[in-house]
Scaffold this active site. Sequence first.
Site, short mmCIF file in Angstrom:
data_model
loop_
_atom_site.label_atom_id
_atom_site.label_comp_id
_atom_site.label_asym_id
_atom_site.label_seq_id
_atom_site.Cartn_x
_atom_site.Cartn_y
_atom_site.Cartn_z
N SER A 152 0.79 -1.22 -0.19
CA SER A 152 0.09 -0.10 -0.03
C SER A 152 1.07 1.05 -0.06
O SER A 152 1.76 1.32 0.62
CB SER A 152 -1.12 0.05 1.38
OG SER A 152 -1.53 1.20 1.33
N SER A 154 -0.82 4.14 0.63
CA SER A 154 -1.33 5.20 1.30
C SER A 154 -0.49 5.78 2.43
O SER A 154 -0.82 7.06 2.71
CB SER A 154 -2.53 4.51 1.89
OG SER A 154 -3.58 4.18 0.87
N LYS A 204 -13.94 -3.73 1.52
CA LYS A 204 -14.62 -2.56 1.33
C LYS A 204 -16.33 -2.61 1.36
O LYS A 204 -16.87 -1.98 1.79
CB LYS A 204 -14.59 -1.72 -0.17
CG LYS A 204 -13.33 -1.39 -0.26
CD LYS A 204 -12.94 -0.72 -1.71
CE LYS A 204 -11.67 -0.15 -1.99
NZ LYS A 204 -11.33 0.34 -3.26
N ASN A 221 -14.67 3.32 1.24
CA ASN A 221 -13.16 3.16 1.43
C ASN A 221 -12.74 4.04 2.35
O ASN A 221 -11.34 3.97 2.81
CB ASN A 221 -12.46 3.36 0.03
CG ASN A 221 -12.57 4.80 -0.46
OD1 ASN A 221 -13.41 5.51 0.17
ND2 ASN A 221 -11.69 5.23 -1.05
N GLY A 273 -15.59 -4.06 -17.20
CA GLY A 273 -15.78 -4.84 -15.97
C GLY A 273 -17.25 -4.34 -15.15
O GLY A 273 -17.52 -3.40 -15.40
N MET A 328 -7.70 1.68 -14.28
CA MET A 328 -7.53 1.79 -12.82
C MET A 328 -6.41 1.38 -12.09
O MET A 328 -6.10 1.74 -10.82
CB MET A 328 -8.76 1.06 -12.10
CG MET A 328 -10.18 2.14 -12.65
SD MET A 328 -11.45 1.38 -11.61
CE MET A 328 -12.92 2.34 -12.21
N TYR A 371 -2.31 0.56 -11.71
CA TYR A 371 -1.04 1.39 -11.85
C TYR A 371 0.30 0.25 -11.66
O TYR A 371 0.01 -0.59 -11.06
CB TYR A 371 -1.02 2.44 -11.26
CG TYR A 371 -0.89 2.34 -9.75
CD1 TYR A 371 -2.05 2.36 -8.92
CD2 TYR A 371 0.31 2.16 -8.97
CE1 TYR A 371 -2.05 1.90 -7.59
CE2 TYR A 371 0.23 1.82 -7.61
CZ TYR A 371 -0.74 1.69 -6.82
OH TYR A 371 -0.98 1.37 -5.59
P1 ATR Z 1 -13.55 -6.02 -8.39
O1 ATR Z 1 -14.34 -5.94 -7.09
O2 ATR Z 1 -12.18 -5.52 -7.76
O3 ATR Z 1 -13.95 -5.19 -9.35
P2 ATR Z 1 -14.50 -8.48 -9.16
O4 ATR Z 1 -15.59 -8.23 -8.47
O5 ATR Z 1 -13.82 -9.83 -8.85
O6 ATR Z 1 -13.42 -7.60 -8.55
O7 ATR Z 1 -14.57 -8.17 -10.74
C1 ATR Z 1 -13.60 -8.41 -11.61
C2 ATR Z 1 -13.99 -7.99 -12.77
O8 ATR Z 1 -12.83 -7.99 -13.55
C3 ATR Z 1 -15.15 -8.56 -13.28
O9 ATR Z 1 -15.85 -7.83 -14.07
C4 ATR Z 1 -14.41 -9.85 -14.17
O10 ATR Z 1 -15.10 -10.16 -15.39
P3 ATR Z 1 -16.14 -11.42 -15.14
O11 ATR Z 1 -17.32 -11.03 -14.44
O12 ATR Z 1 -16.40 -12.00 -16.54
O13 ATR Z 1 -15.32 -12.43 -14.35
C5 ATR Z 1 -13.10 -8.99 -14.73
N1 ATR Z 1 -12.16 -9.78 -15.25
C6 ATR Z 1 -11.00 -10.28 -14.60
N2 ATR Z 1 -10.14 -10.84 -15.16
C7 ATR Z 1 -10.42 -10.33 -16.50
C8 ATR Z 1 -9.87 -10.82 -17.91
N3 ATR Z 1 -8.84 -11.61 -17.89
N4 ATR Z 1 -10.51 -10.37 -18.69
C9 ATR Z 1 -11.69 -9.55 -18.80
N5 ATR Z 1 -12.24 -9.38 -17.66
C10 ATR Z 1 -11.78 -9.83 -16.57
#
Ligand code: ATR
Length: 272
Positions: free
Chosen positions: A14, A16, A65, A86, A126, A214, A216
Amino acid sequence: SDSYVVIGNPIGHSQSPFIHHQFAQQLSHDIEYSKLLAPTNSFKASVEDFVKKGGRGANVTIPFKEQALEICQVLSEEARAAGAVNTITVSKDGTLKGDNTDGYGLVTDLRLNFGTLQDKRVLILGAGGATRGCLLPLLKEEVRAIVVANRTESKAVAIVNEFNHKKLFSSNFDDLAKEPEFDVIINATAASLNNDIPAIPSEVIHVDIHCYDMVYGSKPTAFLEWCRAKGANKVVDGLGMLVHQAAKSYEIWRNKKPNASDVLLKLRSKLR
Ligand code: ATR
């Protein structure tokens, strides 16, 4: 001195503490800010212990969170919409107030890098917590439209139905090829964390599209490299979002607005 923490699991990497100590230095505030590793099954106890010891505020990160939302007695509109907290503020009587500054951090960094979001067509990839956390602040920017596209389309549909806003639409990845041009694309998937790229059609990318990840790191993410390879000129990673969300948390806690841009420059050179 007033004591703050960032709570997560893992928490080792982190930034932060560095960011908040920089803010405190700018403003000549005397604060302590440390990392708190909470066991995944005892987040609430960790917060209670911190409060008992006189803690004034906490930043909350992965994977807590959503749990943080549950333990706060008072919630901001942003936290409620995000379904996640957060930033926790401990009031004098020990009441916990929950905020979510992630969306503010994103929108602020988008504006500084790309200009106004007003009337822009925004694509967000996502449909997890990262997307949910930012939709309300993005919609408040008077964008033309936001399309939420997800690998698993049903999750994009669910989130769009939940927010129920006339400017918000859902999509799968393949159908994006048929969409009118987007002005801004935001990667809010977890793909970059695994050095992976969401499998969207390359037609989405054009010279003038503004690309944001998002995530980095010390070098551009795989997604941003891909956008550049497909012709995009303007690509920006999420370090600014991190610093601006932190600045908002600091302001909530201490009623003074730190200079985030200064700290962003320092943090960038620290990570190089
Ligand atoms: P967070 O809460 O951090 O956003 P999450 O709820 O697990 O994490 O969501 C991860 C997101 O990244 C989801 O939208 C996931 O897509 P799926 O719903 O299809 O699983 C997306 N994601 C993760 N790895 C991915 C990849 N390699 N390609 C495309 N989308 C991905």
